[in-house]
Design a protein around this motif. Structure first.
Motif: not given
Length: 273
Positions: A210-218, A240-256
């Motif tokens: 899915l990440l191969k698609l042109d996705l927006c940051k959110n 798990a830590l690495k992916y979480l870090h990337v997720a938060l760098s893209l959206k610091p206020k990510l929910q859930g």
């Protein structure tokens, strides 16, 4: 030349009343409001139906159209008769089969279309639809096939077709709305169908695709969060830590993230005990 009689599914000697009756039936069938999963295609379909009706419902415009249509048919017949009268080549037969498949899809006969499509692939595995359809029809045909497989629950097959559409449709700027809808369907299938019902290791593969698609940051942040959750289930805490870090760098206020953070904090605490 577009055959408006075929569009309205009537014969050329049909009465004005029958034209109106068929028009009303088709407009109800293909109205965008009842084709929500394929709204853009439905809008395109109803547009040509309305154009056909406007032309054939008016006596003067119908007479002009019939003259042009007859001339076009005579011209085609002349070209056809000029060719040597030999048996149809394999390529011509395949072209006809593809046209029938496309027609079935347009008219909602999805089971029949899939059956013919799979038979064609088995008997002629090297068949390239692109050689037998113009670019617009080719994209539409593949999209409708992908949609048919998606509705029948064949998600892996539908994904392959949708991804193929994205690749082949890049040069068609006028079909961007269809490509956007295709990407949306790919996202939904990967997240809501394939990954959701897969084991964590297989779900990770789906999210990586899915990440191969042109996705927006959110959207990327959401995918990385899901990858972190999968890695946690596999007890792969580092990823798990690495992916979480990337997720938060893209959206610091990510929910859930509460449960994910609690489990990872426990892991980190254990590392320093």
């Amino acid at each position: 030349m577009v055959n408006y009689y075929n569009i309205l599914e009537v014969h050329e000697e049909v009465s004005a009343e029958e034209i109106k009756r068929s028009f009303r039936t088709l407009i109800k069938k293909f109205h965008p409001d009842i084709n929500g999963s394929n709204k853009k295609w439905a809008e395109s379909k109803t547009k040509i139906i309305i154009q056909a009706y406007k032309t054939l419902s008016d006596t003067h415009s119908r007479k002009q159209y019939d003259t042009l249509h007859k001339h076009s048919q005579n011209k085609q017949n002349t070209v056809r008769d000029a060719k040597p009268k030999t048996s149809s080549t394999k390529s011509e037969k395949i072209s006809m089969e593809i046209r029938i498949i496309f027609s079935d899809l347009l008219n909602g006969y999805t089971s029949s279309a899939i059956e013919k499509y799979e038979y064609l692939l088995n008997t002629s595995p090297d068949t390239d639809f692109f050689l037998h359809l113009n670019h617009r029809d080719f994209i539409d045909c593949k999209f409708l096939l992908a949609e048919a497989y998606e509705k029948s629950g064949e998600y892996e097959l539908s994904i392959k077709l949708y991804e193929y559409i994205l690749e082949k449709g890049k040069q068609a700027a006028y079909r961007q709305h269809l490509l956007e809808e295709t990407k949306e369907r790919i996202r939904n299938i990967y997240c809501r169908k394939l990954a959701k019902k897969s084991s964590p290791d297989k779900a990770l593969i789906h999210y990586q695709n899915l990440l191969k698609l042109d996705l927006c940051k959110n959207e990327q942040a959401f995918v990385y969060k899901k990858m972190a959750e999968c890695s946690l289930k596999l007890q792969d805490y580092e990823n798990a830590l690495k992916y979480l870090h990337v997720a938060l760098s893209l959206k610091p206020k990510l929910q859930g993230l509460n449960k994910l953070r609690i489990n990872l904090n426990q892991y980190l605490q254990n590392c320093f005990i």
